[in-house]
Design a protein around this motif. Sequence first.
Motif, PDB file in Angstrom:
ATOM      1  N   ALA A 160       0.838  -1.193   0.000  1.00  0.00           N
ATOM      2  CA  ALA A 160       0.000   0.000   0.000  1.00  0.00           C
ATOM      3  C   ALA A 160       0.877   1.249   0.000  1.00  0.00           C
ATOM      4  O   ALA A 160       0.631   2.194  -0.747  1.00  0.00           O
ATOM      5  CB  ALA A 160      -0.919  -0.006   1.215  1.00  0.00           C
ATOM      6  N   ASP A 161       1.897   1.267   0.849  1.00  0.00           N
ATOM      7  CA  ASP A 161       2.777   2.426   0.908  1.00  0.00           C
ATOM      8  C   ASP A 161       4.234   1.935   0.874  1.00  0.00           C
ATOM      9  O   ASP A 161       4.854   1.748   1.925  1.00  0.00           O
ATOM     10  CB  ASP A 161       2.495   3.220   2.188  1.00  0.00           C
ATOM     11  CG  ASP A 161       3.225   4.561   2.170  1.00  0.00           C
ATOM     12  OD1 ASP A 161       4.163   4.719   1.352  1.00  0.00           O
ATOM     13  OD2 ASP A 161       2.870   5.422   2.978  1.00  0.00           O
ATOM     14  N   PRO A 162       4.776   1.704  -0.313  1.00  0.00           N
ATOM     15  CA  PRO A 162       6.103   1.101  -0.424  1.00  0.00           C
ATOM     16  C   PRO A 162       7.165   1.890   0.332  1.00  0.00           C
ATOM     17  O   PRO A 162       8.040   1.311   0.986  1.00  0.00           O
ATOM     18  CB  PRO A 162       6.389   1.152  -1.930  1.00  0.00           C
ATOM     19  CG  PRO A 162       5.084   1.289  -2.582  1.00  0.00           C
ATOM     20  CD  PRO A 162       4.198   2.018  -1.628  1.00  0.00           C
ATOM     21  N   ARG A 163       7.074   3.226   0.285  1.00  0.00           N
ATOM     22  CA  ARG A 163       8.103   4.054   0.906  1.00  0.00           C
ATOM     23  C   ARG A 163       8.087   3.906   2.416  1.00  0.00           C
ATOM     24  O   ARG A 163       9.130   3.797   3.065  1.00  0.00           O
ATOM     25  CB  ARG A 163       7.866   5.512   0.512  1.00  0.00           C
ATOM     26  CG  ARG A 163       9.129   6.307   0.428  1.00  0.00           C
ATOM     27  CD  ARG A 163       8.802   7.752   0.161  1.00  0.00           C
ATOM     28  NE  ARG A 163       9.709   8.573   0.929  1.00  0.00           N
ATOM     29  CZ  ARG A 163      10.938   8.879   0.527  1.00  0.00           C
ATOM     30  NH1 ARG A 163      11.380   8.441  -0.623  1.00  0.00           N
ATOM     31  NH2 ARG A 163      11.727   9.609   1.283  1.00  0.00           N
ATOM     32  N   LYS A 164       6.865   3.850   2.981  1.00  0.00           N
ATOM     33  CA  LYS A 164       6.750   3.745   4.424  1.00  0.00           C
ATOM     34  C   LYS A 164       7.295   2.395   4.898  1.00  0.00           C
ATOM     35  O   LYS A 164       8.078   2.327   5.852  1.00  0.00           O
ATOM     36  CB  LYS A 164       5.272   3.897   4.824  1.00  0.00           C
ATOM     37  CG  LYS A 164       5.041   3.977   6.298  1.00  0.00           C
ATOM     38  CD  LYS A 164       3.644   4.536   6.590  1.00  0.00           C
ATOM     39  CE  LYS A 164       3.084   3.933   7.859  1.00  0.00           C
ATOM     40  NZ  LYS A 164       2.263   2.722   7.628  1.00  0.00           N
ATOM     41  N   SER A 165       6.914   1.315   4.214  1.00  0.00           N
ATOM     42  CA  SER A 165       7.434  -0.003   4.592  1.00  0.00           C
ATOM     43  C   SER A 165       8.948  -0.032   4.450  1.00  0.00           C
ATOM     44  O   SER A 165       9.644  -0.605   5.295  1.00  0.00           O
ATOM     45  CB  SER A 165       6.842  -1.097   3.701  1.00  0.00           C
ATOM     46  OG  SER A 165       5.468  -0.900   3.538  1.00  0.00           O
ATOM     47  N   TYR A 170      -2.605  -4.956   0.571  1.00  0.00           N
ATOM     48  CA  TYR A 170      -1.943  -4.871  -0.721  1.00  0.00           C
ATOM     49  C   TYR A 170      -2.761  -3.974  -1.622  1.00  0.00           C
ATOM     50  O   TYR A 170      -3.934  -4.222  -1.863  1.00  0.00           O
ATOM     51  CB  TYR A 170      -1.838  -6.253  -1.363  1.00  0.00           C
ATOM     52  CG  TYR A 170      -0.847  -7.149  -0.681  1.00  0.00           C
ATOM     53  CD1 TYR A 170       0.500  -6.827  -0.703  1.00  0.00           C
ATOM     54  CD2 TYR A 170      -1.261  -8.295  -0.022  1.00  0.00           C
ATOM     55  CE1 TYR A 170       1.420  -7.639  -0.061  1.00  0.00           C
ATOM     56  CE2 TYR A 170      -0.343  -9.117   0.600  1.00  0.00           C
ATOM     57  CZ  TYR A 170       0.989  -8.783   0.578  1.00  0.00           C
ATOM     58  OH  TYR A 170       1.889  -9.584   1.191  1.00  0.00           O
ATOM     59  N   ALA A 171      -2.120  -2.930  -2.099  1.00  0.00           N
ATOM     60  CA  ALA A 171      -2.825  -2.091  -3.068  1.00  0.00           C
ATOM     61  C   ALA A 171      -2.966  -2.887  -4.355  1.00  0.00           C
ATOM     62  O   ALA A 171      -2.163  -3.768  -4.632  1.00  0.00           O
ATOM     63  CB  ALA A 171      -2.033  -0.819  -3.333  1.00  0.00           C
ATOM     64  N   ARG A 172      -3.995  -2.608  -5.095  1.00  0.00           N
ATOM     65  CA  ARG A 172      -4.128  -3.270  -6.391  1.00  0.00           C
ATOM     66  C   ARG A 172      -3.124  -2.670  -7.338  1.00  0.00           C
ATOM     67  O   ARG A 172      -3.119  -1.478  -7.571  1.00  0.00           O
ATOM     68  CB  ARG A 172      -5.540  -3.068  -6.933  1.00  0.00           C
ATOM     69  CG  ARG A 172      -6.556  -3.916  -6.245  1.00  0.00           C
ATOM     70  CD  ARG A 172      -7.750  -4.031  -7.135  1.00  0.00           C
ATOM     71  NE  ARG A 172      -7.517  -5.103  -8.089  1.00  0.00           N
ATOM     72  CZ  ARG A 172      -8.432  -6.018  -8.352  1.00  0.00           C
ATOM     73  NH1 ARG A 172      -9.583  -5.978  -7.771  1.00  0.00           N
ATOM     74  NH2 ARG A 172      -8.188  -6.974  -9.218  1.00  0.00           N
ATOM     75  N   LEU A 173      -2.254  -3.500  -7.840  1.00  0.00           N
ATOM     76  CA  LEU A 173      -1.208  -3.004  -8.721  1.00  0.00           C
ATOM     77  C   LEU A 173      -1.539  -3.434 -10.132  1.00  0.00           C
ATOM     78  O   LEU A 173      -1.514  -4.603 -10.449  1.00  0.00           O
ATOM     79  CB  LEU A 173       0.138  -3.572  -8.285  1.00  0.00           C
ATOM     80  CG  LEU A 173       1.356  -3.029  -9.021  1.00  0.00           C
ATOM     81  CD1 LEU A 173       1.510  -1.553  -8.770  1.00  0.00           C
ATOM     82  CD2 LEU A 173       2.592  -3.761  -8.567  1.00  0.00           C
ATOM     83  N   GLY A 174      -1.895  -2.476 -10.936  1.00  0.00           N
ATOM     84  CA  GLY A 174      -2.265  -2.819 -12.302  1.00  0.00           C
ATOM     85  C   GLY A 174      -1.072  -3.276 -13.097  1.00  0.00           C
ATOM     86  O   GLY A 174       0.074  -3.011 -12.735  1.00  0.00           O
ATOM     87  N   TYR A 175      -1.362  -3.989 -14.171  1.00  0.00           N
ATOM     88  CA  TYR A 175      -0.316  -4.515 -15.041  1.00  0.00           C
ATOM     89  C   TYR A 175       0.577  -3.389 -15.545  1.00  0.00           C
ATOM     90  O   TYR A 175       1.798  -3.492 -15.528  1.00  0.00           O
ATOM     91  CB  TYR A 175      -0.997  -5.234 -16.203  1.00  0.00           C
ATOM     92  CG  TYR A 175      -0.069  -6.018 -17.091  1.00  0.00           C
ATOM     93  CD1 TYR A 175       0.338  -7.281 -16.709  1.00  0.00           C
ATOM     94  CD2 TYR A 175       0.355  -5.498 -18.293  1.00  0.00           C
ATOM     95  CE1 TYR A 175       1.172  -8.016 -17.526  1.00  0.00           C
ATOM     96  CE2 TYR A 175       1.194  -6.226 -19.117  1.00  0.00           C
ATOM     97  CZ  TYR A 175       1.603  -7.483 -18.730  1.00  0.00           C
ATOM     98  OH  TYR A 175       2.424  -8.210 -19.544  1.00  0.00           O
TER      99      TYR A 175
END
Lengths: 232, 224, 231
Positions: free
Chosen positions: A105-110, C3-8
């Motif tokens: 969700a928040d790559p930078r925070k993790s 998990y955010a939905r990560l589009g292709y």
Amino acid sequence: MNAVGVEGVWKFYGDYPALRDVNLEAEPGACLALIGRNGAGKTTLLRTIAGFSRPGKGKISIFGNSPRDTEARKKMGYIGHGISVYDELSALENLTLYGRLYGLADPRKSAMEWLERTGLERVKNGLVREFSRGMRQRLAVARAFLHEPRVLLLDEPFTALDDRAIAVLQQVLREALASGKTIVMSTHQLREALELATHVALLNRGQVAFHGPCTPEMAADPGWVYARYGEG
Amino acid sequence: MRDKILFVIGAAAILLLARDINAIIGLPEERNQGIIFKIIFFHVPMAITALTCSLVAFFASIAFLITKNFKFDAVAVAVTEVGLAFLAGNLITGSIWGRVAWGIWWTWDARLTSALVCWLLYAGYLMLRRAIEEPTQRATFAAVFSIFAFIDVPIVVFSIKWWRTQHPAPVFWGGGSMPKDWFALWAWNVLAMMLIAIVFTAVRLRQEEFQREIDSLRREAHAL
Amino acid sequence: MGYARLGYARQVATIFTKDLRAELRTKEAINASLSFALVMLLLFSFAFDPSEETTREISGGLLWIVFAFAGTLLLNRSFARELGNDCLDALIAAPIPGSALFLGKALANFVLVMAVELIALPLFGIFYNVKWTSQFPQLMMVIVLGTWAMTVTGTIFSALTVNIRLREVMLPILNFPILIPALLGAMQLTSSLVAGKPITADNDAWLKMLIGFDVMYTAVSLVLVETVLVG
């Protein structure tokens, strides 16, 4: 449901079976140590579980899914021989990259959290190229744990680590086991491994020679399993 | 059993070839080209055989990727090597014909050029195989490349045809003509070539199987 | 853990940015490729008299040979970049489809090769006194199509050859014969466009062939890349 299930797995290099009818399983919260001589198939087995190559026969499941399923891949963390981070990128960029690939969700925070946990927050913008060996190894640990995997696959994790990295790794692994995660590791360093292991599997020429819980006599004398079941 | 079948096919191929050669020697010379015309009885069947080989290699490669059965990989490599040999025969006979008919050994005519490109494509396949140690990876990567190469064959042929063409109109399908009994003889020679290719492939196939067994025994020995 | 939905598209973009950023930090491959292109342009001036009209007629051929050779240096690095620290393992383990990984890398290669070409092109115009700008939009279209052909097969072959000995030699040996139809088309069209002649009904078959080549090999690569990565 087993966290990791290996059912009748064969792996061939040409006609040569590198894994022969391997059956193993690990429940959530278990730590399985794969031991055996060089060439016994430990790395092959770990890589097959991780989904880097498909088994020739048999089935591998990660919480019921095939290892190549997206869901299974999100649940797995793998540390191999290399550190799997880019020398040309900074520590923060590396972790953010993997955070994005895992769809956090928040790559930078993790990423920042894990830099802190591994003691790298001061050098977060430094290029990995300039890091010392120990720092690189800690970054590799942060990279593998970033997405909070529920199954950890570690190939010789303690080999070539410096003392601080071993301490960080053992700390992180203990916490992971306490929170019900599963670890499968191959190792030569029996002493470090058996401190954590709940189960032991001995591989001999691609076959499981012994598989069972880690008993006090094994922990007391790491050579015991080899003497009893190995080389037969 | 397999040996006997192979032996019978081989004997049939040699007899057929001997009969064809005998008949071809007996043919009169062609009005314009003279005796060199007779090379077509070998030149074209070789091209047809080579093309058939690449087709078989394509399907064997797909079959390997689907089944992961090494038999298909062995078929793919055997048939590619045999096909390359026949394509080389096609190039050489074409070159000899060109020397007599046009006075030059090589010309960048469309068919010769595309045959050469195809030869290079499949030579690349064999080189890729030699460079990869691990048998499963070798078979997989080679199969992927074989598929790429096969798709390229028609594109190569058409694009080089557009580039420039100077080849005599093909005797068949291209307006040329041949007496009926000559055509029958020619068709028999196609069969002879195909049979030879089958025997070569079968022999090479067995060699590949032995090689795989040796590799696996060697690994076994290293593991001890 | 949400998990955010990560589009292709975002997965492709992540790989694409990563590759470009890693290359632009060191500029190793792009500098090598650019200097190689310059050396080739120089060498051709000795092989063919630059002031002759005939040299201008074969300019498309010269240009694409420069592009193909210089591009190979960049393509070689594409998967080799992942080898150093076993990064390829981590990318394969990540929950993105192999085709997204492939597309991201192919697009990054495409941008890098295009950059080298767009620097080499005006230099070529100056050195060989060619007014290459008169059919600019059509020329760009041909260069884009030809370059994509080169990068799509180059990227998949870069994955095929990454683990083998003689990697640097094997890539052009595999890639150039496959590319011959695309290169022929690009050479034909470029020669006439550089001479100021637009694409007409006479030579638009080449354009169609180029497009067909691109579509066909992009599709086959996307289908087969997962097999190449994990067997």
